[in-house]
Design a protein around this motif. Sequence first.
Motif, PDB file in Angstrom:
ATOM      1  N   ALA A  87      -5.455   2.178   4.328  1.00 25.19           N
ATOM      2  CA  ALA A  87      -5.326   3.294   3.392  1.00 25.19           C
ATOM      3  C   ALA A  87      -4.741   3.029   2.200  1.00 25.19           C
ATOM      4  O   ALA A  87      -3.568   2.330   2.112  1.00 25.19           O
TER       5      ALA A  87
ATOM      6  N   ILE B 226      -0.503   1.530  -0.885  1.00 26.43           N
ATOM      7  CA  ILE B 226      -0.579   1.772   0.461  1.00 26.43           C
ATOM      8  C   ILE B 226       0.428   2.348   1.108  1.00 26.43           C
ATOM      9  O   ILE B 226       0.630   2.685   2.258  1.00 26.43           O
ATOM     10  N   ALA B 227       1.588   2.656   0.329  1.00 29.76           N
ATOM     11  CA  ALA B 227       2.556   3.587   0.592  1.00 29.76           C
ATOM     12  C   ALA B 227       3.324   4.274  -0.736  1.00 29.76           C
ATOM     13  O   ALA B 227       3.315   3.617  -1.544  1.00 29.76           O
TER      14      ALA B 227
ATOM     15  N   HIS C  91       8.218   4.517   0.496  1.00 26.79           N
ATOM     16  CA  HIS C  91       7.568   3.847   1.745  1.00 26.79           C
ATOM     17  C   HIS C  91       6.853   4.881   2.793  1.00 26.79           C
ATOM     18  O   HIS C  91       6.287   4.411   3.912  1.00 26.79           O
TER      19      HIS C  91
ATOM     20  N   PHE D  31      -1.274  10.277   3.058  1.00 28.74           N
ATOM     21  CA  PHE D  31      -2.816  10.011   3.627  1.00 28.74           C
ATOM     22  C   PHE D  31      -3.214  10.813   4.480  1.00 28.74           C
ATOM     23  O   PHE D  31      -2.864  11.359   5.457  1.00 28.74           O
TER      24      PHE D  31
ATOM     25  N   GLY E 141       3.252  -7.682   8.405  1.00 25.52           N
ATOM     26  CA  GLY E 141       4.870  -8.019   7.871  1.00 25.52           C
ATOM     27  C   GLY E 141       5.624  -7.233   8.297  1.00 25.52           C
ATOM     28  O   GLY E 141       5.383  -6.362   9.045  1.00 25.52           O
ATOM     29  N   TRP E 142       6.770  -7.818   8.251  1.00 19.64           N
ATOM     30  CA  TRP E 142       7.998  -6.983   9.177  1.00 19.64           C
ATOM     31  C   TRP E 142       8.231  -5.683   8.399  1.00 19.64           C
ATOM     32  O   TRP E 142       8.506  -4.750   9.552  1.00 19.64           O
ATOM     33  N   ASN E 143       7.983  -5.286   7.273  1.00 22.96           N
ATOM     34  CA  ASN E 143       8.170  -3.777   7.106  1.00 22.96           C
ATOM     35  C   ASN E 143       7.071  -3.018   7.518  1.00 22.96           C
ATOM     36  O   ASN E 143       7.229  -1.896   7.834  1.00 22.96           O
TER      37      ASN E 143
ATOM     38  N   ARG F 179      11.159 -13.651   8.401  1.00 22.33           N
ATOM     39  CA  ARG F 179      12.064 -14.831   8.235  1.00 22.33           C
ATOM     40  C   ARG F 179      13.507 -14.588   8.726  1.00 22.33           C
ATOM     41  O   ARG F 179      14.345 -15.378   8.677  1.00 22.33           O
TER      42      ARG F 179
ATOM     43  N   ARG G  16      14.320 -11.672  11.215  1.00 23.42           N
ATOM     44  CA  ARG G  16      14.407 -10.883  12.277  1.00 23.42           C
ATOM     45  C   ARG G  16      13.885 -11.351  13.532  1.00 23.42           C
ATOM     46  O   ARG G  16      13.346 -12.455  13.724  1.00 23.42           O
TER      47      ARG G  16
ATOM     48  N   ASP H 234       6.591 -18.896  10.657  1.00 27.89           N
ATOM     49  CA  ASP H 234       5.417 -19.798  10.306  1.00 27.89           C
ATOM     50  C   ASP H 234       4.521 -19.185   8.859  1.00 27.89           C
ATOM     51  O   ASP H 234       4.438 -18.020   8.727  1.00 27.89           O
TER      52      ASP H 234
ATOM     53  N   CYS I 208      -3.262  -5.823   9.089  1.00 30.87           N
ATOM     54  CA  CYS I 208      -2.753  -4.370   8.824  1.00 30.87           C
ATOM     55  C   CYS I 208      -1.820  -4.167   7.613  1.00 30.87           C
ATOM     56  O   CYS I 208      -2.038  -3.132   7.141  1.00 30.87           O
ATOM     57  N   GLY I 209      -1.122  -5.242   7.055  1.00 30.36           N
ATOM     58  CA  GLY I 209      -0.555  -4.882   5.938  1.00 30.36           C
ATOM     59  C   GLY I 209       0.812  -5.478   6.296  1.00 30.36           C
ATOM     60  O   GLY I 209       1.295  -6.334   7.423  1.00 30.36           O
TER      61      GLY I 209
ATOM     62  N   LEU J 189       2.652  -9.415   2.678  1.00 29.81           N
ATOM     63  CA  LEU J 189       1.670 -10.479   3.666  1.00 29.81           C
ATOM     64  C   LEU J 189       0.258 -10.625   3.117  1.00 29.81           C
ATOM     65  O   LEU J 189      -0.316 -11.724   3.095  1.00 29.81           O
TER      66      LEU J 189
ATOM     67  N   GLN K 150      -0.509 -12.965   0.418  1.00 36.08           N
ATOM     68  CA  GLN K 150      -0.470 -14.426   0.821  1.00 36.08           C
ATOM     69  C   GLN K 150      -1.785 -14.911   1.400  1.00 36.08           C
ATOM     70  O   GLN K 150      -1.901 -16.074   1.727  1.00 36.08           O
TER      71      GLN K 150
ATOM     72  N   ILE L 208       4.131   0.872  -2.984  1.00 33.70           N
ATOM     73  CA  ILE L 208       3.790  -0.508  -2.168  1.00 33.70           C
ATOM     74  C   ILE L 208       2.327  -0.833  -2.554  1.00 33.70           C
ATOM     75  O   ILE L 208       1.362  -0.076  -2.298  1.00 33.70           O
TER      76      ILE L 208
HETATM   77  N1  LIG Z   1      -1.682   2.687   4.066  1.00 36.81           N
HETATM   78  C1  LIG Z   1      -1.929   2.048   5.130  1.00 36.81           C
HETATM   79  O1  LIG Z   1      -2.866   1.770   5.840  1.00 36.81           O
HETATM   80  C2  LIG Z   1      -0.557   0.906   5.446  1.00 36.81           C
HETATM   81  C3  LIG Z   1      -0.877  -0.301   6.127  1.00 36.81           C
HETATM   82  C4  LIG Z   1       0.306  -1.114   6.386  1.00 36.81           C
HETATM   83  C5  LIG Z   1       1.464  -0.838   5.914  1.00 36.81           C
HETATM   84  N2  LIG Z   1       1.776   0.046   5.040  1.00 36.81           N
HETATM   85  C6  LIG Z   1       2.813   0.227   4.202  1.00 36.81           C
HETATM   86  O2  LIG Z   1       3.298  -0.748   3.726  1.00 36.81           O
HETATM   87  C7  LIG Z   1       4.817  -1.002   3.603  1.00 36.81           C
HETATM   88  C8  LIG Z   1       5.069  -2.240   4.061  1.00 36.81           C
HETATM   89  O3  LIG Z   1       4.582  -3.114   3.092  1.00 36.81           O
HETATM   90  P1  LIG Z   1       5.429  -4.304   2.238  1.00 36.81           P
HETATM   91  O4  LIG Z   1       4.317  -5.116   1.359  1.00 36.81           O
HETATM   92  O5  LIG Z   1       6.655  -3.634   1.736  1.00 36.81           O
HETATM   93  O6  LIG Z   1       5.912  -5.416   3.245  1.00 36.81           O
HETATM   94  P2  LIG Z   1       5.348  -5.927   4.341  1.00 36.81           P
HETATM   95  O7  LIG Z   1       4.364  -6.889   3.965  1.00 36.81           O
HETATM   96  O8  LIG Z   1       4.655  -5.205   5.720  1.00 36.81           O
HETATM   97  O9  LIG Z   1       6.373  -7.204   5.112  1.00 36.81           O
HETATM   98  C9  LIG Z   1       7.305  -7.779   4.253  1.00 36.81           C
HETATM   99  C10 LIG Z   1       8.062  -8.638   5.091  1.00 36.81           C
HETATM  100  O10 LIG Z   1       7.392  -9.713   5.974  1.00 36.81           O
HETATM  101  C11 LIG Z   1       7.822 -10.658   5.954  1.00 36.81           C
HETATM  102  N3  LIG Z   1       7.264 -11.891   5.601  1.00 36.81           N
HETATM  103  C12 LIG Z   1       6.275 -11.685   4.548  1.00 36.81           C
HETATM  104  N4  LIG Z   1       5.864 -13.116   4.242  1.00 36.81           N
HETATM  105  C13 LIG Z   1       6.409 -13.719   5.281  1.00 36.81           C
HETATM  106  C14 LIG Z   1       6.092 -15.187   5.378  1.00 36.81           C
HETATM  107  N5  LIG Z   1       5.478 -15.936   4.584  1.00 36.81           N
HETATM  108  N6  LIG Z   1       6.865 -15.651   6.336  1.00 36.81           N
HETATM  109  C15 LIG Z   1       7.900 -15.055   7.223  1.00 36.81           C
HETATM  110  N7  LIG Z   1       7.934 -13.437   6.788  1.00 36.81           N
HETATM  111  C16 LIG Z   1       7.323 -12.993   5.938  1.00 36.81           C
HETATM  112  C17 LIG Z   1       9.357 -10.548   5.393  1.00 36.81           C
HETATM  113  O11 LIG Z   1      10.396  -9.997   6.126  1.00 36.81           O
HETATM  114  P3  LIG Z   1      11.849 -10.671   6.450  1.00 36.81           P
HETATM  115  O12 LIG Z   1      12.302  -9.868   4.890  1.00 36.81           O
HETATM  116  O13 LIG Z   1      12.376 -10.095   7.522  1.00 36.81           O
HETATM  117  O14 LIG Z   1      11.887 -11.946   6.367  1.00 36.81           O
HETATM  118  C18 LIG Z   1       9.109  -9.812   4.297  1.00 36.81           C
HETATM  119  O15 LIG Z   1      10.325  -8.968   3.943  1.00 36.81           O
HETATM  120  C19 LIG Z   1       5.190   0.419   4.582  1.00 36.81           C
HETATM  121  O16 LIG Z   1       5.862   1.307   3.805  1.00 36.81           O
HETATM  122  C20 LIG Z   1       4.004   0.405   5.446  1.00 36.81           C
HETATM  123  O17 LIG Z   1       4.154   2.059   5.516  1.00 36.81           O
HETATM  124  C21 LIG Z   1       0.601   0.903   4.625  1.00 36.81           C
END
Ligand SMILES: NC(=O)c1ccc[n+]([C@@H]2O[C@H](COP(=O)([O-])OP(=O)(O)OC[C@H]3O[C@@H](n4cnc5c(N)ncnc54)[C@H](OP(=O)(O)O)[C@@H]3O)[C@@H](O)[C@H]2O)c1
Length: 189
Positions: free
Chosen positions: A9, A16-17, A21, A26, A67-69, A92, A94, A108, A128-129, A133, A136, A157
């Motif tokens: 979304a 996406i957020a 966050h 949505f 991704g972890w978030n 990396r 958790r 990885d 999923c997101g 992530l 990349q 985001i």
């Molecule tokens: N609208 C929607 O449908 C939807 C869907 C999904 C998510 N979301 C929203 O998106 C937000 C999160 O997105 P975001 O962009 O902030 O973060 P994200 O991509 O979900 O997570 C980022 C984290 O993932 C880990 N990571 C990323 N690349 C990595 C790699 N190459 N190797 C190892 N770990 C890696 C790291 O965690 P570490 O710091 O622990 O290493 C990084 O801090 C949330 O608010 C969520 O609600 C919305």
Amino acid sequence: MRELVYYVAVSLDGRIASPSHGFESFLAEGDHAAALTPEWGDTIPEPIHQALGLDVRRGALSTVLMGWNTYAVGLPDMPSPYSHLEQIVFSRTRTAPVGAEGVRITDDDPWEVVTALKRQSGGDIWLCGGGVLAAQLVDLIDRLVLKVNPFVFGDGIPLFAGQYVPTRFALERSRPFETGVVVNEYRRR
Ligand SMILES: NC(=O)c1ccc[n+]([C@@H]2O[C@H](COP(=O)([O-])OP(=O)(O)OC[C@H]3O[C@@H](n4cnc5c(N)ncnc54)[C@H](OP(=O)(O)O)[C@@H]3O)[C@@H](O)[C@H]2O)c1
């Protein structure tokens, strides 16, 4: 071959957020939800699927990447949200929380993980997101399905966060709904 599908979304300004966050803005109900829920049954968390007793199609997807978030949004209540799928969470820093049996937490390289998954047999792979992530994995995304919601966040985001390769997608289908949500389905050109 298995496809990588980013189904997400997004606001009109590509978020996406929200800045906090949150994603409660949505739209979760209405004619778009009625159409998408049966089609994308795999993306409904298993605890919600069970609680609501939904009769939806399952089996098109067999793996989810977070991704972890994104994964952390469901903690601590849902440590294994998509237990009907292979769950891979990138971090990396958790380790698996209590109840996350079956969730692979890995540092990885996402590109290598997805490349290996694509060589295996199975259903499609759901990205999923979140945005970090997704950025990349841009050049491995086969399909982009955007649930475009009718508002702007102003900040928050991004759909893709960080540096990524310019990539062109072809619009295959666009469905406007009465809620104002438009579902746009793209395929890599
Ligand atoms: N609208 C929607 O449908 C939807 C869907 C999904 C998510 N979301 C929203 O998106 C937000 C999160 O997105 P975001 O962009 O902030 O973060 P994200 O991509 O979900 O997570 C980022 C984290 O993932 C880990 N990571 C990323 N690349 C990595 C790699 N190459 N190797 C190892 N770990 C890696 C790291 O965690 P570490 O710091 O622990 O290493 C990084 O801090 C949330 O608010 C969520 O609600 C919305």
